[in-house]
Structure formats: structure tokens, C-alpha cells
Write an enzyme that holds these catalytic residues in place. Structure first.
Site, PDB file in Angstrom:
ATOM      1  N   ASP A   1      -0.079   5.095   0.849  1.00 17.71           N
ATOM      2  CA  ASP A   1      -0.329   6.017   2.084  1.00 17.71           C
ATOM      3  C   ASP A   1      -0.224   5.423   3.511  1.00 17.71           C
ATOM      4  OD1 ASP A   1      -0.914   8.237   0.176  1.00 17.71           O
ATOM      5  OD2 ASP A   1      -2.736   7.239  -0.112  1.00 17.71           O
TER       6      ASP A   1
ATOM      7  N   ASP B   1       0.782  -1.025   0.178  1.00 19.17           N
ATOM      8  CA  ASP B   1       0.038   0.043  -0.012  1.00 19.17           C
ATOM      9  C   ASP B   1       1.013   1.360  -0.043  1.00 19.17           C
ATOM     10  OD1 ASP B   1      -2.423   1.562   0.482  1.00 19.17           O
ATOM     11  OD2 ASP B   1      -1.522   1.871   2.740  1.00 19.17           O
TER      12      ASP B   1
HETATM   13  C1  BG6 Z   1      -5.902   5.811   0.259  1.00 13.99           C
HETATM   14  C2  BG6 Z   1      -5.691   6.697   1.507  1.00 13.99           C
HETATM   15  O1  BG6 Z   1      -4.399   5.337  -0.402  1.00 13.99           O
HETATM   16  O2  BG6 Z   1      -6.439   6.635  -1.010  1.00 13.99           O
HETATM   17  C3  BG6 Z   1      -7.089   7.382   1.535  1.00 13.99           C
HETATM   18  O3  BG6 Z   1      -5.514   5.830   2.561  1.00 13.99           O
HETATM   19  C4  BG6 Z   1      -7.647   8.239   0.413  1.00 13.99           C
HETATM   20  O4  BG6 Z   1      -7.145   8.271   2.881  1.00 13.99           O
HETATM   21  C5  BG6 Z   1      -7.722   7.081  -0.788  1.00 13.99           C
HETATM   22  O5  BG6 Z   1      -8.880   8.520   0.733  1.00 13.99           O
HETATM   23  C6  BG6 Z   1      -8.200   8.066  -2.098  1.00 13.99           C
HETATM   24  O6  BG6 Z   1      -7.172   9.023  -2.400  1.00 13.99           O
HETATM   25  P1  BG6 Z   1      -7.381  10.191  -3.438  1.00 13.99           P
HETATM   26  O7  BG6 Z   1      -5.796  10.853  -3.274  1.00 13.99           O
HETATM   27  O8  BG6 Z   1      -7.800   9.569  -4.714  1.00 13.99           O
HETATM   28  O9  BG6 Z   1      -8.549  10.823  -2.965  1.00 13.99           O
HETATM   29 MG    MG Z   2      -2.461   3.047   3.609  1.00 14.41          MG
END
Ligand code: BG6
Ligand code: MG
Length: 221
Positions: free
Chosen positions: A11, A9
């Protein structure tokens, strides 16, 4: 059956962007006069942009027009992008860079699989893209975790089978997605205590990487 690939993963596992997502939702809530109750931050971890807004709005979500929902999500994304554009290699989770290099040396294939549509930007900014054999982001796999789509696509790109993949995840939605994909999962940070987390895999892998285990700080420990 031997392991051929590790799928990370992004984030909160490779990059400290879990904090930026949380901070952006908090700033939006403040700007809009919306409450941000205790425990909400944990529930937002790893879930899609759409689902995050639903959780933030609570009962008010039903009364919100589709146009307003899009405007709110765009505003959150703008806040996130401002922060993401300022990322540097120092925002990588410490220890991750040598870990990826060592796993590559061991002959393992490495991928990142994220629900975020900003994952490629994030990986480029911190300089991790070149260490990965494949990247799947929220554009490639529109069905967000706990759907297994992003992990299955990563396995396909790495030309291996789900049963030969190990996922590393910090969010419960991601642990669910890995299990749904038929992959082993190592939970880090908040997902570490999940009973489905095969910590023994981490314990098996990390000591084989000389000098690395002690370098791995939160959320990996
Ligand atoms: C995930 C994050 O990887 O991606 C979430 O952990 C986030 O917090 C989700 O909401 C979607 O991300 P984005 O950047 O497309 O809004
Ligand atoms: Mg994550």
C-alpha cells in the site's frame, strides 16, 4: 555483500491503495461522528487495522467493547473492499511495472510484504502478482510492522539472508520493521526523509535501469 532480493511494501509503494485505506477510515469516522484530526492520516499509514482503530478512537478506545471494536473494523474493511474490488492495473504506482520487470531481468528475487490481509486481492486486481516471486500478507505474518516478521518470512521464502535484502517502504512503521529485520531500506514518499533511508541504494539502482528513473513519480521520488 551483494543484494539478492528486493522486498516491497504494497500500500503506497506498489499500488495507490494508501489513499483507499485513508478514505475508508475517513468515511467510517464521518458515519460514526468521530473526529478525524489533521495529521491522523499520516499516523495511520502502514499500521495494522487494530492499531488504526485505536488511533482513530483515541481516549474512547478504552471505553469501546471488544464487540464494537470488531464491528467498526469490519465496517472499515467493507468500505475498503468495495473500493479494492474496483481496482484496475491503472491503480499501480506509475513506473512500478517496468521497474519490477527490469529488476527481474537483473536476476533479483522480488517479494511483496504487507501488513494488510487484503494484499493478495490488491496485487491480483492490479495484475502485479505474476511479477513477484513471493507474497507475504497480514494473514501469513500476523505480527504487524514494526515487528520484522513479514520481511523475515519473505527472505526465507526467497531463500536468502536478511543482509542480502533491500526493503522499499513508505511508512515509518515499515522502516522500523526493515531495520529490525536487519535489512537495508529505501524510504519512498513520507519515509523518504527518514535518516535510515538508504537513498544511495535507489540512486545506485535506478540509473542502471535505462529510461526508468524519469518515469517514477510520487511517492517514489
Ligand atoms: C497496511 C496499510 O499495508 O495494511 C494500512 O498501510 C492498513 O493502512 C494495514 O491498516 C492493514 O490492512 P488491512 O487491509 O488488513 O486492514
Ligand atoms: Mg505502505
Amino acid at each position: 555483500m551483494s543484494i539478492e532480493a528486493i522486498i516491497f511494501d504494497v500500500d503506497g509503494v506498489l499500488v495507490q491503495t494508501d489513499r483507499l485505506h485513508e478514505r475508508s477510515w475517513r468515511a467510517l469516522a464521518q458515519r460514526e461522528g468521530l473526529p478525524f484530526p489533521d495529521g491522523l492520516a499520516d499516523r495511520l499509514r502502514g499500521v495494522s487495522r487494530e492499531r488504526s482503530l485505536e488511533l482513530l478512537l483515541g481516549d474512547a478506545h478504552e471505553r469501546c467493547t471488544p464487540e464494537r471494536r470488531v464491528a467498526l473494523m469490519d465496517a472499515k474493511n467493507q468500505l475498503f473492499l468495495e473500493a479494492a474490488n474496483a481496482l484496475t492495473p491503472d491503480d499501480t504506482i506509475p513506473g512500478v511495472r517496468p521497474l519490477l520487470a527490469a529488476l527481474r531481468e537483473m536476476g533479483l528475487r522480488l517479494a511483496a510484504a504487507s501488513a494488510s490481509r487484503n494484499a493478495r486481492l490488491v496485487l491480483d486486481r492490479v495484475g502485479l502478482s505474476a511479477l513477484l516471486h513471493a507474497v507475504i500478507d497480514g494473514h501469513d505474518a500476523p505480527r504487524a510492522k514494526p515487528d520484522p516478521q513479514c520481511f523475515l518470512m519473505a527472505a526465507e521464502m526467497l531463500q536468502t539472508e536478511p543482509a542480502r535484502c533491500v526493503v522499499v517502504e513508505d511508512a515509518l512503521a515499515g522502516v522500523d520493521a526493515a531495520v529490525n529485520a536487519g535489512m537495508a531500506v529505501v524510504g519512498v514518499g513520507p519515509a523518504r526523509q527518514d535518516p535510515r533511508s538508504a537513498r544511495w541504494l535507489a540512486d545506485l539502482l535506478l540509473p542502471t535501469l535505462p529510461g526508468l528513473a524519469h518515469e517514477l513519480p510520487d511517492p517514489w521520488k
